[in-house]
Design a protein around this motif. Structure first.
Motif, PDB file in Angstrom:
ATOM      1  N   ARG A  46      -3.167   1.557   8.423  1.00 27.29           N
ATOM      2  CA  ARG A  46      -2.135   2.282   9.141  1.00 27.29           C
ATOM      3  C   ARG A  46      -1.446   3.253   8.201  1.00 27.29           C
ATOM      4  NH1 ARG A  46       3.969   1.139   8.405  1.00 27.29           N
ATOM      5  NH2 ARG A  46       3.859  -0.165   6.534  1.00 27.29           N
ATOM      6  N   VAL A  47      -0.831   4.276   8.811  1.00 21.04           N
ATOM      7  CA  VAL A  47      -0.074   5.252   8.054  1.00 21.04           C
ATOM      8  C   VAL A  47       1.192   5.567   8.827  1.00 21.04           C
ATOM      9  CG1 VAL A  47      -1.355   7.193   9.094  1.00 21.04           C
ATOM     10  CG2 VAL A  47      -0.193   7.507   6.902  1.00 21.04           C
ATOM     11  N   THR A  48       2.305   5.701   8.140  1.00 23.60           N
ATOM     12  CA  THR A  48       3.563   6.025   8.791  1.00 23.60           C
ATOM     13  C   THR A  48       3.559   7.482   9.270  1.00 23.60           C
ATOM     14  OG1 THR A  48       4.493   6.537   6.625  1.00 23.60           O
ATOM     15  CG2 THR A  48       4.896   4.326   7.505  1.00 23.60           C
ATOM     16  N   TRP A  49       4.548   7.834  10.064  1.00 24.87           N
ATOM     17  CA  TRP A  49       4.520   9.159  10.678  1.00 24.87           C
ATOM     18  C   TRP A  49       4.646  10.275   9.645  1.00 24.87           C
ATOM     19  CZ3 TRP A  49       8.561  12.777  10.945  1.00 24.87           C
ATOM     20  CH2 TRP A  49       9.814  12.331  10.518  1.00 24.87           C
ATOM     21  N   THR A  50       5.262   9.986   8.510  1.00 27.91           N
ATOM     22  CA  THR A  50       5.352  10.995   7.465  1.00 27.91           C
ATOM     23  C   THR A  50       4.102  11.026   6.592  1.00 27.91           C
ATOM     24  OG1 THR A  50       6.324   9.461   5.892  1.00 27.91           O
ATOM     25  CG2 THR A  50       7.837  10.673   7.347  1.00 27.91           C
ATOM     26  N   GLY A  51       3.309   9.976   6.691  1.00 24.34           N
ATOM     27  CA  GLY A  51       2.163   9.854   5.802  1.00 24.34           C
ATOM     28  C   GLY A  51       2.499   9.233   4.460  1.00 24.34           C
ATOM     29  N   GLY A  52       3.752   8.845   4.297  1.00 20.39           N
ATOM     30  CA  GLY A  52       4.189   8.381   3.002  1.00 20.39           C
ATOM     31  C   GLY A  52       3.828   6.945   2.668  1.00 20.39           C
ATOM     32  N   ILE A  53       3.577   6.141   3.676  1.00 21.29           N
ATOM     33  CA  ILE A  53       3.258   4.732   3.450  1.00 21.29           C
ATOM     34  C   ILE A  53       1.957   4.398   4.161  1.00 21.29           C
ATOM     35  CG2 ILE A  53       3.991   2.344   3.808  1.00 21.29           C
ATOM     36  CD1 ILE A  53       6.870   3.329   3.756  1.00 21.29           C
ATOM     37  N   THR A  54       1.067   3.745   3.448  1.00 15.81           N
ATOM     38  CA  THR A  54      -0.187   3.286   4.029  1.00 15.81           C
ATOM     39  C   THR A  54      -0.357   1.807   3.762  1.00 15.81           C
ATOM     40  OG1 THR A  54      -1.410   3.880   2.023  1.00 15.81           O
ATOM     41  CG2 THR A  54      -1.314   5.531   3.773  1.00 15.81           C
ATOM     42  N   SER A  55      -1.096   1.144   4.638  1.00 14.25           N
ATOM     43  CA  SER A  55      -1.385  -0.278   4.484  1.00 14.25           C
ATOM     44  C   SER A  55      -2.828  -0.501   4.899  1.00 14.25           C
ATOM     45  CB  SER A  55      -0.464  -1.135   5.355  1.00 14.25           C
ATOM     46  OG  SER A  55       0.897  -0.875   5.095  1.00 14.25           O
ATOM     47  N   TYR A  56      -3.450  -1.519   4.291  1.00 16.20           N
ATOM     48  CA  TYR A  56      -4.859  -1.793   4.551  1.00 16.20           C
ATOM     49  C   TYR A  56      -5.115  -3.281   4.689  1.00 16.20           C
ATOM     50  CZ  TYR A  56      -5.431   2.985   2.861  1.00 16.20           C
ATOM     51  OH  TYR A  56      -5.337   4.340   2.704  1.00 16.20           O
ATOM     52  N   ALA A  57      -6.121  -3.599   5.473  1.00 15.06           N
ATOM     53  CA  ALA A  57      -6.621  -4.971   5.495  1.00 15.06           C
ATOM     54  C   ALA A  57      -7.286  -5.258   4.150  1.00 15.06           C
ATOM     55  CB  ALA A  57      -7.624  -5.136   6.628  1.00 15.06           C
ATOM     56  N   ASP A  58      -7.213  -6.498   3.730  1.00 12.86           N
ATOM     57  CA  ASP A  58      -7.811  -6.865   2.442  1.00 12.86           C
ATOM     58  C   ASP A  58      -9.300  -6.545   2.400  1.00 12.86           C
ATOM     59  OD1 ASP A  58      -5.787  -9.871   1.911  1.00 12.86           O
ATOM     60  OD2 ASP A  58      -5.391  -7.756   1.481  1.00 12.86           O
ATOM     61  N   SER A  59      -9.958  -6.657   3.536  1.00 13.14           N
ATOM     62  CA  SER A  59     -11.405  -6.465   3.584  1.00 13.14           C
ATOM     63  C   SER A  59     -11.834  -5.024   3.318  1.00 13.14           C
ATOM     64  CB  SER A  59     -11.953  -6.921   4.943  1.00 13.14           C
ATOM     65  OG  SER A  59     -11.331  -6.182   5.986  1.00 13.14           O
ATOM     66  N   VAL A  60     -10.904  -4.069   3.446  1.00  8.05           N
ATOM     67  CA  VAL A  60     -11.270  -2.664   3.251  1.00  8.05           C
ATOM     68  C   VAL A  60     -10.512  -2.015   2.107  1.00  8.05           C
ATOM     69  CG1 VAL A  60     -11.771  -2.486   5.723  1.00  8.05           C
ATOM     70  CG2 VAL A  60      -9.567  -1.650   4.849  1.00  8.05           C
ATOM     71  N   LYS A  61      -9.581  -2.733   1.534  1.00  7.55           N
ATOM     72  CA  LYS A  61      -8.750  -2.166   0.464  1.00  7.55           C
ATOM     73  C   LYS A  61      -9.632  -1.713  -0.700  1.00  7.55           C
ATOM     74  CE  LYS A  61      -4.923  -4.277   0.404  1.00  7.55           C
ATOM     75  NZ  LYS A  61      -3.881  -5.311   0.213  1.00  7.55           N
ATOM     76  N   GLY A  62      -9.368  -0.507  -1.170  1.00  2.00           N
ATOM     77  CA  GLY A  62     -10.156   0.057  -2.258  1.00  2.00           C
ATOM     78  C   GLY A  62     -11.390   0.806  -1.801  1.00  2.00           C
ATOM     79  N   ARG A  63     -11.770   0.659  -0.542  1.00  2.00           N
ATOM     80  CA  ARG A  63     -12.951   1.343  -0.011  1.00  2.00           C
ATOM     81  C   ARG A  63     -12.594   2.369   1.059  1.00  2.00           C
ATOM     82  NH1 ARG A  63     -16.642  -1.438   2.793  1.00  2.00           N
ATOM     83  NH2 ARG A  63     -15.177  -3.003   3.565  1.00  2.00           N
TER      84      ARG A  63
END
Length: 123
Positions: free
Chosen positions: A50-67
């Motif tokens: 996910r990404v916030t509306w400004t694009g300033g914060i992102t989050s990832y599932a552990d299974s895809v983090k780094g990829r």
């Protein structure tokens, strides 16, 4: 009202890359946080990024983090998901979704959904 259309899915070999796009319509698109989910056959829809509306914060599932990398261009009303080092277990229908509030990692936290795009990773 926000309408979302995904594109960019396809068939790729393991280790390859794809970039998904999600084009949004509506004057308020840029005010929505955006997420990507995926659903494999017989499994529940799961959070990817996910990404916030400004694009300033992102989050990832552990299974895809780094990829995988999520980004957005509000001037183009578009959200992207760059997927690298793809694995067969990444095979699923990928959906983008928009939300204003609520738990970003849960599907019921989202207000609008696209129709999905198929990603198939062969071994």
């Amino acid at each position: 009202q926000v309408q979302l259309v995904e594109s960019g899915g396809g068939l790729v070999q393991a280790g390859g890359s794809l970039r998904l796009s999600c084009a949004g319509s509506g004057r308020t698109f840029s005010r929505y946080a955006m997420g990507w989910f995926r659903q494999a056959p017989g499994k529940e829809r799961e959070f990817v990024a996910r990404v916030t509306w400004t694009g300033g914060i992102t989050s990832y599932a552990d299974s895809v983090k780094g990829r995988f990398t999520i980004s957005r261009d509000n001037a183009k009303n578009t959200v992207y998901l760059q997927m690298n080092s793809l694995k067969p277990e990444d095979t699923a229908v990928y959906y983008c979704a928009a939300h204003l509030s609520g738990n970003y990692y849960r599907p019921d936290g989202y207000d609008y959904w696209g129709q999905g795009t198929q990603v198939t990773v062969s071994s």
